[in-house]
Write a protein that holds these residues in place. Structure first.
Motif, PDB file in Angstrom:
ATOM      1  N   LEU A 166       5.419  -2.065  -5.101  1.00  0.00           N
ATOM      2  CA  LEU A 166       5.017  -2.750  -3.869  1.00  0.00           C
ATOM      3  C   LEU A 166       5.175  -1.836  -2.654  1.00  0.00           C
ATOM      4  O   LEU A 166       4.310  -1.794  -1.778  1.00  0.00           O
ATOM      5  CB  LEU A 166       5.834  -4.027  -3.701  1.00  0.00           C
ATOM      6  CG  LEU A 166       5.531  -5.095  -4.777  1.00  0.00           C
ATOM      7  CD1 LEU A 166       6.585  -6.197  -4.740  1.00  0.00           C
ATOM      8  CD2 LEU A 166       4.139  -5.678  -4.573  1.00  0.00           C
ATOM      9  N   ILE A 167       6.271  -1.076  -2.615  1.00  0.00           N
ATOM     10  CA  ILE A 167       6.495  -0.151  -1.493  1.00  0.00           C
ATOM     11  C   ILE A 167       5.385   0.898  -1.472  1.00  0.00           C
ATOM     12  O   ILE A 167       4.791   1.183  -0.443  1.00  0.00           O
ATOM     13  CB  ILE A 167       7.885   0.531  -1.599  1.00  0.00           C
ATOM     14  CG1 ILE A 167       8.995  -0.516  -1.460  1.00  0.00           C
ATOM     15  CG2 ILE A 167       8.036   1.640  -0.559  1.00  0.00           C
ATOM     16  CD1 ILE A 167      10.369  -0.041  -1.914  1.00  0.00           C
ATOM     17  N   ALA A 168       5.083   1.425  -2.675  1.00  0.00           N
ATOM     18  CA  ALA A 168       4.057   2.470  -2.766  1.00  0.00           C
ATOM     19  C   ALA A 168       2.684   1.925  -2.370  1.00  0.00           C
ATOM     20  O   ALA A 168       1.819   2.666  -1.933  1.00  0.00           O
ATOM     21  CB  ALA A 168       4.011   3.031  -4.173  1.00  0.00           C
ATOM     22  N   GLU A 169       2.502   0.642  -2.539  1.00  0.00           N
ATOM     23  CA  GLU A 169       1.221   0.045  -2.150  1.00  0.00           C
ATOM     24  C   GLU A 169       1.167  -0.248  -0.655  1.00  0.00           C
ATOM     25  O   GLU A 169       0.206  -0.829  -0.164  1.00  0.00           O
ATOM     26  CB  GLU A 169       0.972  -1.233  -2.967  1.00  0.00           C
ATOM     27  CG  GLU A 169       0.543  -0.908  -4.397  1.00  0.00           C
ATOM     28  CD  GLU A 169       0.533  -2.123  -5.317  1.00  0.00           C
ATOM     29  OE1 GLU A 169       0.748  -3.251  -4.825  1.00  0.00           O
ATOM     30  OE2 GLU A 169       0.306  -1.919  -6.529  1.00  0.00           O
ATOM     31  N   VAL A 177       7.730  -7.094   0.673  1.00  0.00           N
ATOM     32  CA  VAL A 177       8.268  -6.876  -0.676  1.00  0.00           C
ATOM     33  C   VAL A 177       9.287  -7.969  -0.996  1.00  0.00           C
ATOM     34  O   VAL A 177       9.267  -8.555  -2.092  1.00  0.00           O
ATOM     35  CB  VAL A 177       8.921  -5.475  -0.801  1.00  0.00           C
ATOM     36  CG1 VAL A 177       9.577  -5.308  -2.168  1.00  0.00           C
ATOM     37  CG2 VAL A 177       7.880  -4.384  -0.571  1.00  0.00           C
ATOM     38  N   ALA A 178      10.140  -8.258  -0.036  1.00  0.00           N
ATOM     39  CA  ALA A 178      11.183  -9.278  -0.214  1.00  0.00           C
ATOM     40  C   ALA A 178      10.546 -10.635  -0.536  1.00  0.00           C
ATOM     41  O   ALA A 178      10.953 -11.319  -1.481  1.00  0.00           O
ATOM     42  CB  ALA A 178      12.040  -9.364   1.038  1.00  0.00           C
ATOM     43  N   ASP A 179       9.525 -10.979   0.243  1.00  0.00           N
ATOM     44  CA  ASP A 179       8.840 -12.266   0.029  1.00  0.00           C
ATOM     45  C   ASP A 179       8.213 -12.305  -1.357  1.00  0.00           C
ATOM     46  O   ASP A 179       8.313 -13.288  -2.074  1.00  0.00           O
ATOM     47  CB  ASP A 179       7.746 -12.482   1.090  1.00  0.00           C
ATOM     48  CG  ASP A 179       8.373 -12.754   2.457  1.00  0.00           C
ATOM     49  OD1 ASP A 179       9.602 -12.993   2.485  1.00  0.00           O
ATOM     50  OD2 ASP A 179       7.641 -12.699   3.467  1.00  0.00           O
ATOM     51  N   ALA A 220       5.048   7.408  -7.242  1.00  0.00           N
ATOM     52  CA  ALA A 220       4.522   6.212  -7.908  1.00  0.00           C
ATOM     53  C   ALA A 220       3.085   6.435  -8.370  1.00  0.00           C
ATOM     54  O   ALA A 220       2.686   6.013  -9.453  1.00  0.00           O
ATOM     55  CB  ALA A 220       4.600   5.019  -6.966  1.00  0.00           C
ATOM     56  N   ILE A 221       2.309   7.132  -7.542  1.00  0.00           N
ATOM     57  CA  ILE A 221       0.907   7.400  -7.911  1.00  0.00           C
ATOM     58  C   ILE A 221       0.864   8.380  -9.078  1.00  0.00           C
ATOM     59  O   ILE A 221       0.179   8.161 -10.063  1.00  0.00           O
ATOM     60  CB  ILE A 221       0.121   7.943  -6.690  1.00  0.00           C
ATOM     61  CG1 ILE A 221      -0.036   6.835  -5.637  1.00  0.00           C
ATOM     62  CG2 ILE A 221      -1.261   8.473  -7.131  1.00  0.00           C
ATOM     63  CD1 ILE A 221      -0.540   7.309  -4.303  1.00  0.00           C
ATOM     64  N   ARG A 222       1.681   9.441  -8.957  1.00  0.00           N
ATOM     65  CA  ARG A 222       1.678  10.463  -9.998  1.00  0.00           C
ATOM     66  C   ARG A 222       2.087   9.882 -11.346  1.00  0.00           C
ATOM     67  O   ARG A 222       1.524  10.210 -12.382  1.00  0.00           O
ATOM     68  CB  ARG A 222       2.621  11.601  -9.587  1.00  0.00           C
ATOM     69  CG  ARG A 222       2.417  12.879 -10.398  1.00  0.00           C
ATOM     70  CD  ARG A 222       3.356  13.983  -9.950  1.00  0.00           C
ATOM     71  NE  ARG A 222       4.743  13.625 -10.167  1.00  0.00           N
ATOM     72  CZ  ARG A 222       5.707  13.812  -9.281  1.00  0.00           C
ATOM     73  NH1 ARG A 222       5.453  14.342  -8.101  1.00  0.00           N
ATOM     74  NH2 ARG A 222       6.948  13.463  -9.557  1.00  0.00           N
ATOM     75  N   GLU A 223       3.033   8.989 -11.337  1.00  0.00           N
ATOM     76  CA  GLU A 223       3.534   8.431 -12.594  1.00  0.00           C
ATOM     77  C   GLU A 223       2.743   7.212 -13.044  1.00  0.00           C
ATOM     78  O   GLU A 223       3.101   6.559 -14.029  1.00  0.00           O
ATOM     79  CB  GLU A 223       5.027   8.064 -12.453  1.00  0.00           C
ATOM     80  CG  GLU A 223       5.927   9.263 -12.187  1.00  0.00           C
ATOM     81  CD  GLU A 223       5.900  10.295 -13.331  1.00  0.00           C
ATOM     82  OE1 GLU A 223       5.880   9.866 -14.484  1.00  0.00           O
ATOM     83  OE2 GLU A 223       5.881  11.497 -13.028  1.00  0.00           O
ATOM     84  N   GLY A 224       1.700   6.883 -12.285  1.00  0.00           N
ATOM     85  CA  GLY A 224       0.844   5.776 -12.723  1.00  0.00           C
ATOM     86  C   GLY A 224       1.452   4.408 -12.519  1.00  0.00           C
ATOM     87  O   GLY A 224       1.026   3.431 -13.114  1.00  0.00           O
ATOM     88  N   ILE A 225       2.495   4.331 -11.669  1.00  0.00           N
ATOM     89  CA  ILE A 225       3.102   3.024 -11.386  1.00  0.00           C
ATOM     90  C   ILE A 225       2.192   2.235 -10.454  1.00  0.00           C
ATOM     91  O   ILE A 225       2.087   1.035 -10.530  1.00  0.00           O
ATOM     92  CB  ILE A 225       4.514   3.218 -10.806  1.00  0.00           C
ATOM     93  CG1 ILE A 225       5.413   3.780 -11.911  1.00  0.00           C
ATOM     94  CG2 ILE A 225       5.078   1.925 -10.228  1.00  0.00           C
ATOM     95  CD1 ILE A 225       6.682   4.399 -11.410  1.00  0.00           C
ATOM     96  N   THR A 226       1.514   2.961  -9.575  1.00  0.00           N
ATOM     97  CA  THR A 226       0.485   2.335  -8.762  1.00  0.00           C
ATOM     98  C   THR A 226      -0.717   3.266  -8.750  1.00  0.00           C
ATOM     99  O   THR A 226      -0.582   4.449  -9.005  1.00  0.00           O
ATOM    100  CB  THR A 226       0.976   2.055  -7.336  1.00  0.00           C
ATOM    101  OG1 THR A 226      -0.038   1.340  -6.648  1.00  0.00           O
ATOM    102  CG2 THR A 226       1.272   3.340  -6.585  1.00  0.00           C
ATOM    103  N   SER A 227      -1.897   2.732  -8.469  1.00  0.00           N
ATOM    104  CA  SER A 227      -3.065   3.597  -8.391  1.00  0.00           C
ATOM    105  C   SER A 227      -3.376   3.865  -6.936  1.00  0.00           C
ATOM    106  O   SER A 227      -2.937   3.142  -6.051  1.00  0.00           O
ATOM    107  CB  SER A 227      -4.246   2.952  -9.101  1.00  0.00           C
ATOM    108  OG  SER A 227      -4.483   1.695  -8.555  1.00  0.00           O
ATOM    109  N   VAL A 228      -4.128   4.908  -6.704  1.00  0.00           N
ATOM    110  CA  VAL A 228      -4.398   5.370  -5.346  1.00  0.00           C
ATOM    111  C   VAL A 228      -5.112   4.306  -4.525  1.00  0.00           C
ATOM    112  O   VAL A 228      -4.854   4.121  -3.351  1.00  0.00           O
ATOM    113  CB  VAL A 228      -5.256   6.657  -5.373  1.00  0.00           C
ATOM    114  CG1 VAL A 228      -5.395   7.237  -3.981  1.00  0.00           C
ATOM    115  CG2 VAL A 228      -4.625   7.665  -6.303  1.00  0.00           C
TER     116      VAL A 228
END
Lengths: 133, 218
Positions: free
Chosen positions: B164-167, B174-176, B208-216
């Motif tokens: 969520l942070i990376a997005e 994020v908390a909500d 996060a992007i590099r590890e595929g946790i989020t996409s660009v």
């Protein structure tokens, strides 16, 4: 299984031979490079099977097959060509041919096809569509 | 301009078959034929081939070596590998050598023209049976490399926060989203950065992007 090989292209005949030669129960008894020669050799050698190219100089493979089968209907003729439109396939079966194999599937299909036509079946190359009549 | 193809296969019947297939197609033409690897190398240059259709098992110089040399000499040239075998070794070496496609000969009638078109578009093509082997091998290799550290070191909650942070979501958002307090999210973020040795939110996003946790484009 005595086989007559008909193709106007020597390198192609050599490759077909290389597929047949290792088979213990098959042997190429003669080769022809024209339709006319195919008819002559069929009469003389009385092969069990003819592997027949379609596009040949002089009379084509279909006319040669017709002529041979009128006289020697017990011979099984397997057409081998790259050019198999629906009409050509129909023409081969119409003159009494036993089936056909696309040339560049020959490496996988020729031997099984020879065995099935020898057993009295019709063989149609994989990936082809034939209208059932 | 037509795409210029060079056919390299030691079997006359195979070349004849491929010619019959290509003959019906627009936008491509066969400009040469070779029977072995050496001939392929010299002809490719001479005829200015864009795509070389390469049998893997050829006499003299095999298709794998020929591909390696060909692409080294001309990185723009594309190679479509043709093979009678789904042998993993062949596939791996051919792809490593730079081939753009790998087509089984038994599937050439159905797939050859499509493979050429995909490669013309800058894409890759693998016969389905080949793709299965490639995917299996990829999974095997990925498993041996070991799991992504983020998936080992971080807790589920921390991973969710990281995404969520990376997005680009604020701490409050994020908390909500996670139904926790802002304080908890701040703790998560602190722990993530500590565990992964990251110093800023920007680094965290990059990770996060590099590890595929989020996409660009998330």
């Amino acid at each position: 299984m005595r086989i007559l090989l008909v193709d106007d292209h020597k390198p192609t005949r050599d490759e077909i031979r290389a597929l047949i030669d290792p088979q213990a129960d098959m042997s190429v008894v003669a080769e022809a490079d024209t339709g006319e020669l195919a008819v002559t050799l069929a009469r003389r050698e009385r092969p069990d099977i003819i592997v027949m190219d379609i596009l040949l100089p002089g009379i084509n493979g279909i006319d040669a097959a017709r002529e041979i089968l009128q006289e020697l209907p017990q011979i099984r003729i397997l057409a081998l060509s790259n050019h198999f439109g629906e009409s050509l396939v129909q023409a081969i079966l119409d003159v009494g041919g036993a089936g056909y194999v696309r040339k560049f599937r020959a490496f996988e299909e020729l031997i099984p096809a020879l065995r099935s036509v020898a057993a009295g079946q019709t063989y149609v190359s994989h990936g082809s569509t034939v209208r059932k009549t | 301009m037509n795409v210029r193809l060079l056919l390299a296969d030691d079997h006359e019947m195979m070349r004849e078959g491929l010619k019959a297939l290509i003959g019906k197609e627009s936008g491509m033409e066969i400009v040469g034929e070779a029977k072995n690897g050496q001939e392929t190398l010299s002809l490719a240059k001479k005829v200015g081939a864009h795509i070389v259709v390469m049998d893997v098992a050829m006499p003299d110089l095999n298709g794998i070596e020929a591909t390696r040399k060909l692409i080294k000499l001309n990185p723009n040239i594309k190679v479509v590998a043709l093979s009678g075998h789904a042998n993993r070794e062949f596939v791996r070496e051919m792809l490593k050598a730079g081939a753009s496609a790998y087509v089984l000969k038994s599937r050439a009638y159905e797939e050859f023209v499509r493979a050429i078109r995909e490669v013309m578009d800058g894409k890759k093509y693998l016969s389905p049976e080949i793709a299965r082997g490639v995917v299996d091998e990829y999974v095997e290799i990925s498993t041996n490399v070991g799991p992504n550290p983020a998936f080992v070191m971080l807790t589920d909650r921390e991973r969710e926060s990281l995404q969520l942070i990376a997005e680009g979501k604020s701490t409050k958002e994020v908390a909500d989203n996670l139904n926790v307090s802002v304080k908890t999210v701040e703790t998560h973020r602190h722990n993530i950065m500590e565990k992964l040795n990251l110093r800023s939110v920007a680094e965290l996003t990059k990770y996060a992007i590099r590890e595929g946790i989020t996409s660009v484009d998330a």
